[in-house]
Design an enzyme around this catalytic site. Structure first.
Site, short mmCIF file in Angstrom:
data_model
loop_
_atom_site.label_atom_id
_atom_site.label_comp_id
_atom_site.label_asym_id
_atom_site.label_seq_id
_atom_site.Cartn_x
_atom_site.Cartn_y
_atom_site.Cartn_z
N LEU A 18 45.63 33.72 -2.79
CA LEU A 18 46.86 33.68 -3.58
C LEU A 18 46.80 34.60 -4.78
O LEU A 18 47.82 35.11 -5.24
CB LEU A 18 47.13 32.24 -4.06
CG LEU A 18 47.34 31.18 -2.97
CD1 LEU A 18 47.45 29.81 -3.61
CD2 LEU A 18 48.58 31.49 -2.16
N GLN A 20 43.67 36.67 -7.77
CA GLN A 20 42.30 36.79 -8.22
C GLN A 20 42.19 37.42 -9.58
O GLN A 20 43.08 38.15 -10.02
CB GLN A 20 41.46 37.58 -7.23
CG GLN A 20 41.84 39.05 -7.08
CD GLN A 20 41.01 39.72 -6.01
OE1 GLN A 20 41.30 39.64 -4.82
NE2 GLN A 20 39.95 40.40 -6.44
N LYS A 25 38.77 33.57 -7.76
CA LYS A 25 39.81 33.83 -6.77
C LYS A 25 40.50 32.49 -6.47
O LYS A 25 39.85 31.45 -6.47
CB LYS A 25 39.21 34.40 -5.49
CG LYS A 25 38.58 35.78 -5.66
CD LYS A 25 38.03 36.30 -4.34
CE LYS A 25 37.42 37.69 -4.52
NZ LYS A 25 36.86 38.21 -3.24
N LYS A 41 40.64 27.10 -6.66
CA LYS A 41 40.14 28.17 -7.51
C LYS A 41 38.63 28.25 -7.34
O LYS A 41 37.91 27.29 -7.60
CB LYS A 41 40.50 27.87 -8.97
CG LYS A 41 40.03 28.93 -9.96
CD LYS A 41 40.50 28.54 -11.37
CE LYS A 41 40.01 29.50 -12.42
NZ LYS A 41 40.47 29.09 -13.77
N ASP A 134 47.70 29.73 -24.94
CA ASP A 134 47.99 30.94 -24.15
C ASP A 134 49.21 30.71 -23.26
O ASP A 134 49.20 31.05 -22.08
CB ASP A 134 46.77 31.34 -23.32
CG ASP A 134 46.87 32.78 -22.80
OD1 ASP A 134 47.65 33.57 -23.39
OD2 ASP A 134 46.21 33.11 -21.80
N LYS A 136 52.54 31.50 -21.67
CA LYS A 136 53.28 32.71 -21.33
C LYS A 136 53.75 32.55 -19.89
O LYS A 136 53.23 31.71 -19.14
CB LYS A 136 52.40 33.96 -21.47
CG LYS A 136 51.11 33.92 -20.65
CD LYS A 136 50.25 35.15 -20.92
CE LYS A 136 48.94 35.08 -20.13
NZ LYS A 136 48.08 36.25 -20.38
N ASP A 152 46.49 27.12 -16.28
CA ASP A 152 45.50 27.95 -16.97
C ASP A 152 45.17 27.45 -18.37
O ASP A 152 45.65 27.99 -19.37
CB ASP A 152 45.96 29.41 -17.02
CG ASP A 152 44.78 30.35 -17.23
OD1 ASP A 152 43.72 29.88 -17.69
OD2 ASP A 152 44.91 31.55 -16.97
#
Length: 440
Positions: A18, A20, A25, A41, A134, A136, A152
């Site tokens: 999907l 990396q 990855k 992941k 972070d 975004k 994330d």
């Protein structure tokens, strides 16, 4: 191992790639047990060790275990082999929000729905003492139903990362979305910084481009520092006003999430969301994950439950004993719950809780994941008071304990909490959320 159709630790079938990055990855996967799609992941252990990213991996696991919400990507389990670490996560079929806004501005109703979901997710994070840092469009995913999923948490901070001034000091994030106080490197409030990033994301969704942009990075920083931006003429007046309050360069006067939620434009068509129930996650001991032999025991959670200390353990960044962790707790926590920290081992905490429960004539039920349930009865009535006490391992010598009323009368619960539980637990408690004795 990383070819299509390969079965991972007898639990998941790996599918297509999907995406990396430098150290990991992400593959589409399928649970062999349920047939459900997941995202896996795969992190290279050697690379992580070589560049000193162990703490970042620990933090990401810790945070994703703590923040459970319909608009946050859910972590199902973490496993490891000799060379790899595997995050098994919720699969967001719609991909990144970035890919959507890269094609142009979104319709107002769509942008508002995403913004509502984003604020709901961020509010939950902050209530748990977690700051993303972070936010975004690249770190926001969409599911097959078009619902937003924050992802994330590799750069996120927990409130114990604050210094004695009560502020965070690590400058991180993506320049175009970062708050001016983060750039200034003078310390910042993680919640205020996240709110700023949410404002930039709202602007981007409605405009199709960034509010602060310049080919010269220093010039862009100057614009961010002064809060200099212009709204396109198609922005509704209510949005302009809201953005001026969110993108306020002064964090002390910047609007809070509570005030954002009261905004008329924000409330249009709002669908409320609730925190996901906590479940026993197959989260492994992260330290053992980095051992040369690896550890795949997280793929077999029943083995974990056989240990004497049954904890829903999140191995958070190692802490200095001198840190004041009072900021870890939300000062405005709901009256139905309280939290305290302790330097005692989990076994000692559990034994003490059992002893206190017996004195209060409460029944104690042990559950997996470091959860105790205390049940008592109200004399002369049918209103049964039930209290959940959950223990989280921060480090082997530091624990977070959450006390929460599940059923029964709130006043009875508060009385027992203040007059019975707190005094009885004094010898194992390092600090309570606030000072309950001052609230009487």
């Amino acid at each position: 191992m990383e070819n299509k159709g390969v079965v991972l630790l007898q639990r998941y079938e790996l599918g297509r790639l999907l995406g990396q990055g430098t150290f990991a990855k992400v593959y589409h996967g399928r649970s062999l047990k349920t047939g459900d799609s997941v995202a896996i992941k795969v992190t290279d252990k050697e690379k992580v060790l070589k560049v000193g990213m162990v703490d970042q991996i620990k933090r990401e696991i810790s945070v994703m275990g703590l923040v459970r919400h319909p608009n946050i990507v859910q972590l199902y389990e973490v496993m490891a082999s000799k060379t790899k670490i595997y995050f098994v996560m919720e699969y967001a079929k719609g991909g990144e929000l970035f890919n959507k806004v890269a094609k142009g501005k979104l319709k107002e109703d769509v942008a508002r729905k995403y913004f509502q979901q984003l604020i709901s997710a961020v509010e939950l994070c902050h209530s748990k003492g977690v700051y993303h840092r972070d936010l975004k469009p690249e770190n926001i995913l969409l599911d097959e139903n078009g619902n937003l999923k924050v992802s994330d948490f590799g750069l996120s901070a927990l409130a114990e990362s604050k210094r004695q001034d009560g502020l965070l000091h690590t400058a991180c994030g993506t320049p175009a979305y970062v708050a001016p106080e983060v750039i200034n490197r003078k310390g910042y409030d993680g919640s205020k910084a996240d709110i700023w990033s949410c404002g930039v994301i709202l602007y981007v969704m409605l405009a199709g481009f960034l509010p602060f942009h310049d080919s010269n990075l220093m010039e862009m920083y100057k614009k961010i520092g002064k809060g200099e931006f212009k709204c396109p003429n198609w922005f509704p007046t209510e949005v302009r006003r809201l953005l001026s309050k969110i993108l306020d360069p002064n964090p002390n006067t910047r609007i809070s999430i509570a005030k954002i939620k009261e905004n008329y434009w924000f409330k249009k068509g709002l669908v409320s969301t609730t925190e996901r129930e906590s479940k026993d996650l197959a989260l492994m001991d992260v330290n053992s994950a980095f051992s040369p032999s690896g550890n795949s025991s997280a793929a077999e959670p029943k083995q974990e439950l056989a240990k004497p200390n049954i904890l829903n353990a999140f191995d958070i960044i190692s802490l200095s004993a001198g840190f004041d962790l009072s900021g870890l707790f939300d000062e405005n926590a709901h009256k139905k719950e309280a939290r305290f920290t302790s330097k005692q081992p989990a076994s000692v905490i559990i034994s003490k809780l059992e002893e206190v429960a017996r004195l209060l004539r409460f029944k104690v039920k042990k559950k997996s994941g470091g959860l105790l349930k205390l049940e008592g009865s109200k004399e002369g009535g049918n209103d049964v008071l039930s209290i959940d006490i959950e223990i989280f391992e921060v480090t082997p010598s530091f624990h977070l304990v959450e006390v929460k009323k599940c059923s029964g009368d709130t006043l009875d619960y508060q009385k027992i909490l203040r007059q019975d539980l707190q005094p009885a637990l004094d010898d194992i408690v390092l600090a309570w959320q606030g000072d309950l004795r001052q609230q009487e």
